[in-house]
Design a protein around this motif. Structure first.
Motif, PDB file in Angstrom:
ATOM      1  N   ALA A 143      44.506  14.926  57.558  1.00  0.00           N
ATOM      2  CA  ALA A 143      44.935  15.528  56.292  1.00  0.00           C
ATOM      3  C   ALA A 143      46.205  14.876  55.759  1.00  0.00           C
ATOM      4  N   ARG A 144      47.097  14.460  56.640  1.00  0.00           N
ATOM      5  CA  ARG A 144      48.360  13.861  56.197  1.00  0.00           C
ATOM      6  C   ARG A 144      48.166  12.440  55.669  1.00  0.00           C
ATOM      7  N   ARG A 145      47.011  11.870  55.848  1.00  0.00           N
ATOM      8  CA  ARG A 145      46.746  10.507  55.366  1.00  0.00           C
ATOM      9  C   ARG A 145      45.845  10.479  54.136  1.00  0.00           C
ATOM     10  N   ILE A 146      45.541  11.636  53.605  1.00  0.00           N
ATOM     11  CA  ILE A 146      44.742  11.712  52.385  1.00  0.00           C
ATOM     12  C   ILE A 146      45.484  12.579  51.374  1.00  0.00           C
ATOM     13  N   ASN A 147      45.696  12.035  50.196  1.00  0.00           N
ATOM     14  CA  ASN A 147      46.354  12.779  49.130  1.00  0.00           C
ATOM     15  C   ASN A 147      45.416  12.834  47.937  1.00  0.00           C
ATOM     16  N   ASN A 148      44.673  13.927  47.841  1.00  0.00           N
ATOM     17  CA  ASN A 148      43.688  14.061  46.787  1.00  0.00           C
ATOM     18  C   ASN A 148      43.561  15.529  46.405  1.00  0.00           C
ATOM     19  N   ALA A 149      43.408  15.791  45.131  1.00  0.00           N
ATOM     20  CA  ALA A 149      43.345  17.170  44.647  1.00  0.00           C
ATOM     21  C   ALA A 149      42.152  17.928  45.182  1.00  0.00           C
ATOM     22  N   HIS A 150      41.151  17.205  45.699  1.00  0.00           N
ATOM     23  CA  HIS A 150      39.927  17.857  46.158  1.00  0.00           C
ATOM     24  C   HIS A 150      39.774  17.808  47.675  1.00  0.00           C
ATOM     25  N   VAL A 151      40.897  17.612  48.358  1.00  0.00           N
ATOM     26  CA  VAL A 151      40.929  17.629  49.823  1.00  0.00           C
ATOM     27  C   VAL A 151      42.064  18.555  50.254  1.00  0.00           C
ATOM     28  N   LEU A 152      41.781  19.426  51.197  1.00  0.00           N
ATOM     29  CA  LEU A 152      42.764  20.393  51.690  1.00  0.00           C
ATOM     30  C   LEU A 152      44.025  19.678  52.163  1.00  0.00           C
ATOM     31  N   GLY A 176      36.651  13.951  46.312  1.00  0.00           N
ATOM     32  CA  GLY A 176      37.255  14.152  47.628  1.00  0.00           C
ATOM     33  C   GLY A 176      36.687  13.204  48.664  1.00  0.00           C
ATOM     34  N   LEU A 177      35.360  13.029  48.654  1.00  0.00           N
ATOM     35  CA  LEU A 177      34.724  12.108  49.602  1.00  0.00           C
ATOM     36  C   LEU A 177      35.207  10.683  49.391  1.00  0.00           C
ATOM     37  N   GLN A 178      35.370  10.276  48.141  1.00  0.00           N
ATOM     38  CA  GLN A 178      35.838   8.913  47.863  1.00  0.00           C
ATOM     39  C   GLN A 178      37.229   8.686  48.443  1.00  0.00           C
ATOM     40  N   ALA A 179      38.062   9.735  48.479  1.00  0.00           N
ATOM     41  CA  ALA A 179      39.387   9.604  49.092  1.00  0.00           C
ATOM     42  C   ALA A 179      39.259   9.333  50.590  1.00  0.00           C
ATOM     43  N   PHE A 180      38.314   9.996  51.253  1.00  0.00           N
ATOM     44  CA  PHE A 180      38.058   9.721  52.667  1.00  0.00           C
ATOM     45  C   PHE A 180      37.593   8.282  52.850  1.00  0.00           C
ATOM     46  N   HIS A 181      36.651   7.856  52.036  1.00  0.00           N
ATOM     47  CA  HIS A 181      36.058   6.529  52.199  1.00  0.00           C
ATOM     48  C   HIS A 181      37.067   5.425  51.916  1.00  0.00           C
ATOM     49  N   ARG A 182      37.966   5.632  50.939  1.00  0.00           N
ATOM     50  CA  ARG A 182      39.007   4.624  50.686  1.00  0.00           C
ATOM     51  C   ARG A 182      39.941   4.486  51.874  1.00  0.00           C
ATOM     52  N   ALA A 183      40.101   5.551  52.626  1.00  0.00           N
ATOM     53  CA  ALA A 183      40.951   5.520  53.820  1.00  0.00           C
ATOM     54  C   ALA A 183      40.177   5.088  55.060  1.00  0.00           C
ATOM     55  N   GLU A 184      38.957   4.590  54.890  1.00  0.00           N
ATOM     56  CA  GLU A 184      38.064   4.202  55.990  1.00  0.00           C
ATOM     57  C   GLU A 184      37.800   5.376  56.935  1.00  0.00           C
ATOM     58  N   MET A 185      37.495   6.510  56.341  1.00  0.00           N
ATOM     59  CA  MET A 185      37.122   7.704  57.085  1.00  0.00           C
ATOM     60  C   MET A 185      35.779   8.213  56.575  1.00  0.00           C
ATOM     61  N   LEU A 186      35.038   8.872  57.456  1.00  0.00           N
ATOM     62  CA  LEU A 186      33.816   9.580  57.090  1.00  0.00           C
ATOM     63  C   LEU A 186      34.013  11.054  57.413  1.00  0.00           C
ATOM     64  N   HIS A 187      33.639  11.937  56.498  1.00  0.00           N
ATOM     65  CA  HIS A 187      33.817  13.364  56.778  1.00  0.00           C
ATOM     66  C   HIS A 187      32.835  13.827  57.844  1.00  0.00           C
ATOM     67  N   HIS A 223      40.490  28.963  40.053  1.00  0.00           N
ATOM     68  CA  HIS A 223      40.544  28.135  38.846  1.00  0.00           C
ATOM     69  C   HIS A 223      39.357  27.180  38.757  1.00  0.00           C
ATOM     70  N   GLY A 224      38.447  27.266  39.710  1.00  0.00           N
ATOM     71  CA  GLY A 224      37.283  26.402  39.703  1.00  0.00           C
ATOM     72  C   GLY A 224      37.500  25.048  40.354  1.00  0.00           C
ATOM     73  N   VAL A 225      38.658  24.854  41.008  1.00  0.00           N
ATOM     74  CA  VAL A 225      38.933  23.594  41.693  1.00  0.00           C
ATOM     75  C   VAL A 225      38.221  23.599  43.042  1.00  0.00           C
ATOM     76  N   VAL A 226      37.518  22.522  43.309  1.00  0.00           N
ATOM     77  CA  VAL A 226      36.727  22.398  44.540  1.00  0.00           C
ATOM     78  C   VAL A 226      37.488  21.540  45.539  1.00  0.00           C
ATOM     79  N   LYS A 227      37.554  21.987  46.785  1.00  0.00           N
ATOM     80  CA  LYS A 227      38.271  21.251  47.831  1.00  0.00           C
ATOM     81  C   LYS A 227      37.424  21.163  49.094  1.00  0.00           C
TER      82      LYS A 227
END
Length: 575
Positions: A323-332, A381-392, A405-409
């Motif tokens: 989590a500390r290596r991903i900064n994205n509005a759609h990731v916890l 959110g998934l694209q943020a994982f993939h850019r960091a060379e991670m798979l969920h 507010h309808g924001v998905v994470k």
């Protein structure tokens, strides 16, 4: 015994009979956790004689590689990290030439070759552009591990076909191989390898086993004695000990004791527990208030059943690391730790909302536009994982939250695969890491996952939101062979949702295709096709029955012919 990676390095460079040394070399052995996560780098650059500024290029390449590589994410693989750094350096060199008086003559600009060796865990990673070389010494023989990028016209004429700085893009050779204690690698410029041989090199190393600098110096001296007229540089790398570390140096909190079961209205390690939010066989989740900041947080603690399972505790702690290596509005997001923890737990942002699973129960027939909006947010959110060379690897409705507010994470990172940690053998997970209803078929056949596997899971979720069903029912979870894979039958969403455009169904079918290579090659393509009719799909539906469904076409044709024959026979009988 020291269980960390340990090598010996010997280096020597000489300008030889030239006025200036256009070679440049270097090595870096980091301390602490970077020795595990990034490894050791040894690199050699060789300038070209036609350029008077090539030595600037060589020095810049080595200095920047040895610094910038260690600034890349720990989550990245060695290959991805070095490629990013070298591509950036190449762009800079090319720009320098374009801004100089040599802009129309690349052979006089900021150009050089590069060979780099990265030793990480029990693997050697080789990167190469040009005609410097990397060898492996075995006894009295040398094995050349790199291929020269040089075109030979005749005995008098030859030229480099590839070098850093010659163009805006560069193709970099890459090779990965396992290593063992005692392995010896050699990096050398052409001024050395053209005038030495394996027995000479082996003897130099044998004569100076405890001083590889002296061995490197001796090799250069003998190349000069044999008539070398070029700059001469050699680096010797000997593997003295491989990393056999057992505790995970990246996850220091994994050694902390597991906390007891927490109760509402109690204080725990600087937090006030409000209530339990969720529990499973793997973890407990609580709403808590940080007593220092007053912030609401979600505290996640490992299940007491995991307290005797170090591997699972490591996986639990890895969630915060990810989590500390991903900064994205759609990731916890994780919460900042204001104090040193006394127990093993994870503090994450608290989301006021519901899971996608609950949302689907509350909205059994959502509009196509609503589904598109949710899928697009998940994809970001998934694209943020993939850019960091991670798979969920465990994308499912229970692991997706929708706030007020309808924001998905995307939440829950317990099954995340990280390329950089995989190379260190620090994060072992099960072959089928997530919920079987949403796992891609390749996992069930023992194949490795990829971003296309996460795409499959997202496609299943999109299909389920629109239809309430799974595209293959329970067939995927029963896969045991390639033959069964090929017999998987996709249930068209139109059969369930008859108002759905056929091209949307085609997009869903492609995203969840059983074979990864036949899915979308990028998530962005899937998202685009959910909103915009793909012309290939439209053309398919405009075609005749023979093009759309040849089997059905020939069945109908055969039936008509059969009926015609029966009719003719009946007429003949009457006559």
């Amino acid at each position: 015994m020291d269980n960390t990676l340990n090598i010996s390095i010997g280096q020597h460079s000489d300008r030889g009979h030239k006025d200036i040394n256009q070679d440049f070399h270097g090595a870096r052995v980091p301390q602490g956790h970077q020795l595990t996560t990034k490894g050791i780098v040894v690199a050699l650059a060789d300038g070209i004689s036609s350029s008077t500024v090539s030595q600037v290029a060589s020095e810049s390449v080595i200095r920047n590689l040895l610094s910038d590589y260690y600034c890349t994410s720990d989550a990245w693989s060695v290959k991805h990290a070095v490629h990013c750094v070298l591509n950036a350096i190449n762009s800079w060199l090319y720009a320098q030439t374009r801004r100089s008086q040599y802009r129309y003559d690349r052979d006089k600009g900021y150009v050089c070759t590069i060979s780099a060796l990265v030793i990480k865990s029990n693997q050697a990673h080789l990167f190469h552009v040009g005609d410097t070389r990397i060898y492996r010494l075995s006894g009295q023989s040398l094995e050349q591990l790199t291929e020269d990028h040089r075109v030979v016209i005749n005995a008098e004429q030859n030229y480099l076909s590839r070098a850093l700085g010659t163009g805006p893009q560069i193709e970099i050779d890459y090779l990965s191989m396992p290593i063992e204690t005692g392995d010896i690698f050699l990096l050398a410029s052409d001024g050395v390898y053209e005038y030495t041989d394996a027995p000479l090199i082996a003897t130099a190393i044998t004569d100076h086993p405890h001083d590889l600098d002296a061995a490197a110096r001796r090799i250069v001296e003998q190349a000069l004695e044999r008539g070398s007229q070029d700059n001469l540089t050699v680096q010797i790398v000997r593997i003295d000990h491989l990393d056999q570390r057992q505790p995970n140096p990246l996850l220091p909190h994994s050694s902390l004791p597991a906390p007891p079961l927490l109760e509402a209205r109690t204080d725990f390690d600087g937090y006030h527990i409000v209530r339990e939010l969720h529990h499973s066989h793997r973890s407990h989740l609580y709403l808590a208030i940080d007593r220092d900041t007053g912030q609401q947080v979600a505290l996640k603690t490992p299940s007491t059943d995991l307290s005797a399972n170090p591997a699972q505790l490591n996986r639990f702690t890895l969630e915060e690391w990810v989590a500390r290596r991903i900064n994205n509005a759609h990731v916890l997001k994780p919460c900042k730790r204001e104090h040193k923890p006394q127990y093993l737990y994870v503090a994450m942002e608290f989301i006021e909302g519901i899971t996608l699973a609950q949302w689907m129960r509350d909205n059994p027939r959502p509009s196509l536009e609503t589904v598109r909006g949710i899928v697009e947010q998940i994809a970001k959110g998934l694209q943020a994982f993939h850019r960091a060379e991670m798979l969920h690897q465990d994308l499912r409705p229970e692991n997706i939250m929708i706030d007020h507010h309808g924001v998905v994470k995307i939440i829950d990172f317990g099954s995340v695969w990280v390329a950089g940690l995989e190379e260190c053998h620090l994060a072992e997970i099960s072959p089928i890491p997530g919920a079987i209803q949403y796992m891609a078929p390749e996992y069930f056949l023992g194949d490795a996952g990829s971003p296309l596997s996460d795409q499959f899971s997202l496609g299943v979720i999109a299909y389920q939101m629109l239809t309430g069903k799974l595209p293959y029912g329970t067939q995927v979870a029963k896969l045991k062979s390639r033959g069964q894979l090929q017999r998987l039958s996709y249930l068209s969403a139109i059969n369930i949702h008859d108002s759905m455009p056929s091209w949307v169904d085609d997009a869903l079918a492609k995203a969840v295709h059983p074979e990864p290579e036949k899915r979308y090659q990028a998530l962005s393509e899937f998202i685009h096709d959910l909103r915009h009719p793909n012309q290939d799909f439209l053309h398919r539906h405009r075609g005749g029955l023979l093009e759309k469904n040849p089997l059905l076409f020939w069945k109908i044709t055969s039936l008509l012919l059969f009926m015609l024959v029966i009719g003719l026979l009946y007429i003949i009988q009457l006559s």
